[in-house]
Design an enzyme around this catalytic site. Structure first.
Site, mmCIF file in Angstrom:
data_model
loop_
_atom_site.group_PDB
_atom_site.id
_atom_site.type_symbol
_atom_site.label_atom_id
_atom_site.label_comp_id
_atom_site.label_asym_id
_atom_site.label_seq_id
_atom_site.Cartn_x
_atom_site.Cartn_y
_atom_site.Cartn_z
ATOM 1 N N ARG A 1 -3.370 -0.694 5.340
ATOM 2 C CA ARG A 1 -3.967 -1.734 4.495
ATOM 3 C C ARG A 1 -3.082 -2.947 4.267
ATOM 4 N NH1 ARG A 1 -5.070 2.181 -0.337
ATOM 5 N NH2 ARG A 1 -3.171 3.040 0.611
ATOM 6 N N CYS B 1 0.865 -1.188 0.000
ATOM 7 C CA CYS B 1 0.000 0.000 0.000
ATOM 8 C C CYS B 1 0.895 1.229 0.000
ATOM 9 C CB CYS B 1 -0.978 -0.027 1.181
ATOM 10 S SG CYS B 1 -0.196 -0.020 2.802
ATOM 11 N N ASP C 1 -8.192 3.888 1.526
ATOM 12 C CA ASP C 1 -7.155 4.136 2.520
ATOM 13 C C ASP C 1 -7.793 4.611 3.840
ATOM 14 O OD1 ASP C 1 -5.201 5.192 4.067
ATOM 15 O OD2 ASP C 1 -4.455 6.601 2.567
#
Ligand code: 4NP
Length: 155
Positions: A15, A9, A123
């Site tokens: 994440r 990520c 996000d």
């Protein structure tokens, strides 16, 4: 040799460490032998543990992310891992720019869903929806493991 997978990520504190932790646990439950890691395209959080609110949301579902530490993705990752999985299209574009010729296959995590409906794990550092991110990570993790078991993804 076990299939090796790198999750990527932006910051490597929300994440991708969640993806690593969720897939590790679900793979163990299925008896699948995988080598897993995660990294970020950015360098802001190198050496940091996963973000506190992300860890808490994951812990509430039984995933312990406390031992993970952020690092930055690099070109050598494409030689070290069989598969590199990006959390969103920007991560994917940033990785593509560092990917050496003939390096590991690259996938978008949400593309593994039977009916994707989206091209990104949003996000949660910005949306603050940590549970929503985990819901999607869990679905993508199951889809990844199903495809590995069915040999639809080969390392
Ligand atoms: P992640 O979330 O990419 O899921 O780890 C982020 C964490 C930190 C930042 C951006 C995204 N940041 O800009 O510091």
């Amino acid at each position: 040799m076990p299939t090796s997978i790198l999750f990527v990520c932006l910051g490597n504190i929300c994440r991708s460490p969640s993806a690593e932790g969720v897939v590790r646990q679900k793979a163990a439950e299925r008896g699948l032998d995988l080598t897993l890691d995660s990294a970020g395209t950015g360098d802001w959080h190198i050496g940091d543990p996963p973000y506190g609110p992300m860890q808490e949301a994951a812990q509430a579902r039984g995933y312990d992310l406390s031992g993970l530490r952020a690092r930055q993705a690099n070109a050598a990752d494409f030689e070290r891992f069989d598969i590199v999985i990006a959390m969103d299209p920007q991560n994917s574009a940033d990785l593509e720019a560092m990917r050496p010729e003939g390096g590991a296959e690259m996938l978008l995590f949400t593309d593994l869903l039977e009916e994707p409906g989206t091209d990104a794990v949003p996000d949660p550092y910005h949306t603050r929806d940590f549970d929503g991110a985990l819901d999607l990570v869990e679905r993508c993790a199951e889809a990844l493991l199903n495809r590995l078991e069915r040999a639809e993804i080969k390392a």
